[in-house]
Write an enzyme that holds these catalytic residues in place. Structure first.
Site, PDB file in Angstrom:
ATOM      1  N   ASN A  43      -8.213   4.670  -0.044  1.00 45.26           N
ATOM      2  CA  ASN A  43      -7.532   3.636  -0.923  1.00 45.26           C
ATOM      3  C   ASN A  43      -8.721   2.933  -1.658  1.00 45.26           C
ATOM      4  O   ASN A  43      -9.807   3.331  -1.782  1.00 45.26           O
ATOM      5  CB  ASN A  43      -5.883   3.393  -0.388  1.00 45.26           C
ATOM      6  CG  ASN A  43      -5.739   3.387   0.906  1.00 45.26           C
ATOM      7  OD1 ASN A  43      -6.063   4.142   1.911  1.00 45.26           O
ATOM      8  ND2 ASN A  43      -5.878   1.669   0.969  1.00 45.26           N
ATOM      9  N   ASP A  44      -7.855   1.439  -0.879  1.00 44.86           N
ATOM     10  CA  ASP A  44      -8.790   0.281  -1.172  1.00 44.86           C
ATOM     11  C   ASP A  44     -10.363   0.493  -1.299  1.00 44.86           C
ATOM     12  O   ASP A  44     -10.751   0.649  -0.519  1.00 44.86           O
ATOM     13  CB  ASP A  44      -8.236  -0.781  -0.500  1.00 44.86           C
ATOM     14  CG  ASP A  44      -7.231  -0.916  -0.405  1.00 44.86           C
ATOM     15  OD1 ASP A  44      -5.756  -0.144  -0.986  1.00 44.86           O
ATOM     16  OD2 ASP A  44      -6.630  -1.309   0.522  1.00 44.86           O
ATOM     17  N   TRP A  68      -2.964   9.342   3.631  1.00 42.49           N
ATOM     18  CA  TRP A  68      -3.557   8.138   4.242  1.00 42.49           C
ATOM     19  C   TRP A  68      -2.764   8.029   5.899  1.00 42.49           C
ATOM     20  O   TRP A  68      -2.160   9.621   6.166  1.00 42.49           O
ATOM     21  CB  TRP A  68      -2.116   7.247   3.975  1.00 42.49           C
ATOM     22  CG  TRP A  68      -2.748   5.913   4.407  1.00 42.49           C
ATOM     23  CD1 TRP A  68      -3.690   5.061   3.831  1.00 42.49           C
ATOM     24  CD2 TRP A  68      -1.938   5.895   6.204  1.00 42.49           C
ATOM     25  NE1 TRP A  68      -3.644   3.902   4.821  1.00 42.49           N
ATOM     26  CE2 TRP A  68      -2.893   4.089   5.168  1.00 42.49           C
ATOM     27  CE3 TRP A  68      -1.187   5.621   6.396  1.00 42.49           C
ATOM     28  CZ2 TRP A  68      -2.410   3.350   6.127  1.00 42.49           C
ATOM     29  CZ3 TRP A  68      -0.901   4.599   7.143  1.00 42.49           C
ATOM     30  CH2 TRP A  68      -1.207   3.850   7.642  1.00 42.49           C
ATOM     31  N   PHE A 106      -7.921  -1.398   8.496  1.00 45.89           N
ATOM     32  CA  PHE A 106      -7.116  -1.568   7.537  1.00 45.89           C
ATOM     33  C   PHE A 106      -8.055  -2.550   6.454  1.00 45.89           C
ATOM     34  O   PHE A 106      -9.235  -2.784   6.883  1.00 45.89           O
ATOM     35  CB  PHE A 106      -5.739  -2.534   7.651  1.00 45.89           C
ATOM     36  CG  PHE A 106      -4.901  -1.519   8.067  1.00 45.89           C
ATOM     37  CD1 PHE A 106      -4.843   0.205   8.310  1.00 45.89           C
ATOM     38  CD2 PHE A 106      -3.550  -1.504   7.430  1.00 45.89           C
ATOM     39  CE1 PHE A 106      -3.280   0.762   8.300  1.00 45.89           C
ATOM     40  CE2 PHE A 106      -2.190  -0.599   7.334  1.00 45.89           C
ATOM     41  CZ  PHE A 106      -2.202   0.229   7.960  1.00 45.89           C
ATOM     42  N   ASP A 168      -4.816  -7.743   5.574  1.00 47.61           N
ATOM     43  CA  ASP A 168      -6.277  -8.219   4.148  1.00 47.61           C
ATOM     44  C   ASP A 168      -7.154  -9.321   3.671  1.00 47.61           C
ATOM     45  O   ASP A 168      -7.126  -9.943   2.442  1.00 47.61           O
ATOM     46  CB  ASP A 168      -5.532  -7.597   2.130  1.00 47.61           C
ATOM     47  CG  ASP A 168      -5.292  -6.050   2.870  1.00 47.61           C
ATOM     48  OD1 ASP A 168      -5.375  -5.026   3.549  1.00 47.61           O
ATOM     49  OD2 ASP A 168      -4.098  -6.114   2.202  1.00 47.61           O
ATOM     50  N   TRP A 296       0.695   4.149  -4.532  1.00 50.63           N
ATOM     51  CA  TRP A 296       1.295   4.371  -2.998  1.00 50.63           C
ATOM     52  C   TRP A 296       3.286   4.445  -3.564  1.00 50.63           C
ATOM     53  O   TRP A 296       3.534   4.856  -4.789  1.00 50.63           O
ATOM     54  CB  TRP A 296       1.505   2.614  -2.537  1.00 50.63           C
ATOM     55  CG  TRP A 296       0.644   2.456  -1.694  1.00 50.63           C
ATOM     56  CD1 TRP A 296      -0.053   1.146  -2.205  1.00 50.63           C
ATOM     57  CD2 TRP A 296      -0.326   2.977  -1.102  1.00 50.63           C
ATOM     58  NE1 TRP A 296      -0.952   1.073  -1.305  1.00 50.63           N
ATOM     59  CE2 TRP A 296      -1.144   2.193  -0.444  1.00 50.63           C
ATOM     60  CE3 TRP A 296       0.129   4.124  -0.703  1.00 50.63           C
ATOM     61  CZ2 TRP A 296      -2.658   2.670   0.166  1.00 50.63           C
ATOM     62  CZ3 TRP A 296      -0.325   4.425   0.807  1.00 50.63           C
ATOM     63  CH2 TRP A 296      -2.339   3.228   0.908  1.00 50.63           C
TER      64      TRP A 296
HETATM   65  C1  FRU Z   1      -3.479  -1.910   0.386  1.00 57.56           C
HETATM   66  C2  FRU Z   1      -3.228  -1.740   1.401  1.00 57.56           C
HETATM   67  C3  FRU Z   1      -3.768  -2.920   2.225  1.00 57.56           C
HETATM   68  C4  FRU Z   1      -3.566  -2.368   3.484  1.00 57.56           C
HETATM   69  C5  FRU Z   1      -4.622  -0.703   2.961  1.00 57.56           C
HETATM   70  C6  FRU Z   1      -4.621   0.022   4.541  1.00 57.56           C
HETATM   71  O1  FRU Z   1      -3.200  -0.857  -1.010  1.00 57.56           O
HETATM   72  O2  FRU Z   1      -1.776  -1.110   1.903  1.00 57.56           O
HETATM   73  O3  FRU Z   1      -2.758  -3.815   2.576  1.00 57.56           O
HETATM   74  O4  FRU Z   1      -4.569  -2.883   4.292  1.00 57.56           O
HETATM   75  O5  FRU Z   1      -3.667  -0.016   2.109  1.00 57.56           O
HETATM   76  O6  FRU Z   1      -4.615   1.730   4.021  1.00 57.56           O
END
Ligand code: FRU
Length: 496
Positions: A43-44, A68, A106, A168, A296
């Site tokens: 993901n991010d 995830w 994260f 984050d 998501w």
């Molecule tokens: C955003 C998020 C963040 C978090 C991460 C977890 O997509 O939900 O807020 O740190 O992904 O994987």
């Protein structure tokens, strides 16, 4: 001691990746030029940085499965943000504050200090009474092997902020001080919290940089804050913001008070698959953002983890985009110039009139291509026109530009037998005489840009190689095309 656990967990995950990556490469939905992990879930984008002559992309990663869980940080380097070399995982869950199967390491950011590369990330854990998020530090001399700081966590959720809604961190330096913005929720409203530090290890709360009154959700994920021209930009991805997935605010920062006041807001991308963008400043002084090209399960249009899931992987990044400030303080997001290196098979057509019979055009192999269209609005009589993309004669993605109502739509209801929904946004036509459109198509995504890259829609479309026809069609009158230029795009992912 605990850094041995970290190394063991990285080695274990790495061995798993090595055993699965050849299989993932066989996947029919694998992107050709958009960044992906070798296998598993991504993901991010995290910790993006131009360091020691290389672009470093880190990413939220579950190496063990295509969904995830137990977040690791993947790591890859590149000279051009197109050709990638995967490095060993940078972070794995290993400490009480980040070792949980529904938690882990994260999202966060990176910064160079004292010749070392620092990662600042959110550790998520659960001791049995709910999830707890804290901000943590890891550092590295070589930019590859990281050590977690022994006095982690460095920041805990402040009073009034639920411990599971505090994450984050994005860090930067100004003068002698380090600053950090962190996403949070207070009284069910989103906040971007500003912290500062003299040494990167000891942090004090400075101010609420900005907050939502409800119009931008209850939690801002992945806030990012940076200067551009004589202004500042705050970007975030709101939870509970309806169909909004990535918002920007432009305004001014008072470094004396730590308050950001904004006068302009906008959507970075109106598509279903653009989330959690992070920015970095590169060697050429460009401010570049990269987003996660997925959605998501809490988003209104989410269905399931999609067709790539069964191929052993899930997720990719959008094309990196350069952020540019306009005179009216709105922003443009322009795909990086480097993409031109991948161009092949250029075809240019000029001065065409399109009516209500679809006019097919060649664009590379019809799957991976770059396209630039220029429409003569002054000479056009049509009410609307559409690009019919990635078609097999039955299924197709339909991108419509409604000139009469001044709206744009990306309809993927019947695009691949799986994807759903139709995005929509206003078009900034005003008294424009020429309209320019850019499309970047890859195996499983289509990114559409118009209004000088101010109106952008990025959506995934999981279409096989049989869906390789592309056409343009008008409705209720003639469409005057000044030029239509297409290129095929050379495959660079999964080539090593
Ligand atoms: C955003 C998020 C963040 C978090 C991460 C977890 O997509 O939900 O807020 O740190 O992904 O994987």
């Amino acid at each position: 001691m605990s850094n041995n656990v970290l190394q063991d967990n990285i080695d274990k995950a790495q061995a798993h990746i090595d055993s699965k990556k050849e299989q993932a490469k066989q996947g029919k939905m694998r992107q050709r030029y958009h960044f992906m992990a070798e296998t598993g879930w991504i993901n991010d984008p995290n910790g993006l940085i131009d360091f020691n002559g290389k672009y470093h992309f880190f990413y939220q990663h579950n190496p063990y499965d295509s969904y995830w869980g137990a977040m690791h940080w993947g790591h890859a380097v590149s000279d051009d943000m197109l050709h990638w070399e995967y490095l060993p995982l940078a972070l794995a869950p290993s400490e009480p504050y980040d070792n949980h199967k529904e938690g882990g390491c994260f999202s966060g950011s990176s910064i160079v200090h004292d010749g070392k590369l620092f990662l600042i990330y959110t550790g998520t854990t659960n001791y049995g009474e709910g999830f707890i998020q804290t901000q943590n530090i890891a550092y590295s001399e070589d930019g590859i092997h990281f050590t977690k700081y022994e006095n982690n966590p460095v920041i805990q959720a402040p009073e009034g902020v639920p411990a599971d809604l505090f994450r984050d961190p994005k860090v930067w330096k100004h003068g002698d001080m380090f600053y950090m913005v962190c996403g949070a929720s207070r009284n069910k409203r989103s906040q971007a919290l500003l912290y500062r530090s003299a040494d990167l290890y000891h942090w004090e709360f400075f101010n609420v940089l900005a907050e939502s009154r409800g119009e931008w959700g209850y939690m801002w994920e992945c806030p990012d804050f940076y200067p551009i021209g004589d202004k500042f930009v705050l970007m975030f991805s709101p939870m509970g913001g309806g169909e909004r997935s990535s918002v920007y605010l432009v305004g001014d920062l008072n470094y004396e008070t730590g308050k950001f006041t904004y006068s302009v807001s906008g959507e970075i991308d109106w598509g279903f698959d653009f989330y959690a963008p992070q920015s970095f400043l590169d060697r050429h002084g460009r401010r570049i953002i990269v987003g996660w090209a997925n959605a998501w399960d809490w988003m209104p249009w989410w269905k399931d983890w999609g067709p790539s899931f069964t191929e052993g992987w899930c997720g990719a990044f959008n094309t990196p985009r350069e952020v540019m400030l306009c005179e009216d303080n709105t922003l443009r997001f322009v795909p990086i110039k480097e993409l031109e290196q991948l161009h092949c098979d250029e075809v240019l057509r000029k001065d065409m009139v399109v009516e209500d019979t679809p006019m097919p055009f060649a664009a590379g192999d019809g799957v991976a291509f770059d396209l630039e269209l220029e429409v003569d609005l002054a000479g056009t009589r049509a009410d609307e026109f559409s690009l019919l993309l990635r078609s097999d004669g039955q299924k197709q993605a339909v991108i419509t530009f409604d000139l009469k109502r001044q709206m744009m739509y990306f309809d993927r209801e019947n695009s691949d037998g799986w994807s759903k929904g139709c995005t929509k946004s206003p078009l900034l036509l005003a008294d424009k005489r020429v309209m320019k459109i850019r499309v970047l198509s890859d195996q499983s995504s289509i990114e559409v840009f118009t209004d000088d890259y101010k109106t952008n829609h990025s959506c995934n479309v999981f279409a096989g190689n049989g869906q390789n026809q592309n056409a343009i069609v008008a409705k209720n009158g003639e469409l005057k095309v000044i030029s239509l230029k297409t290129w095929g795009m050379i495959k660079v992912m999964d080539e090593k």
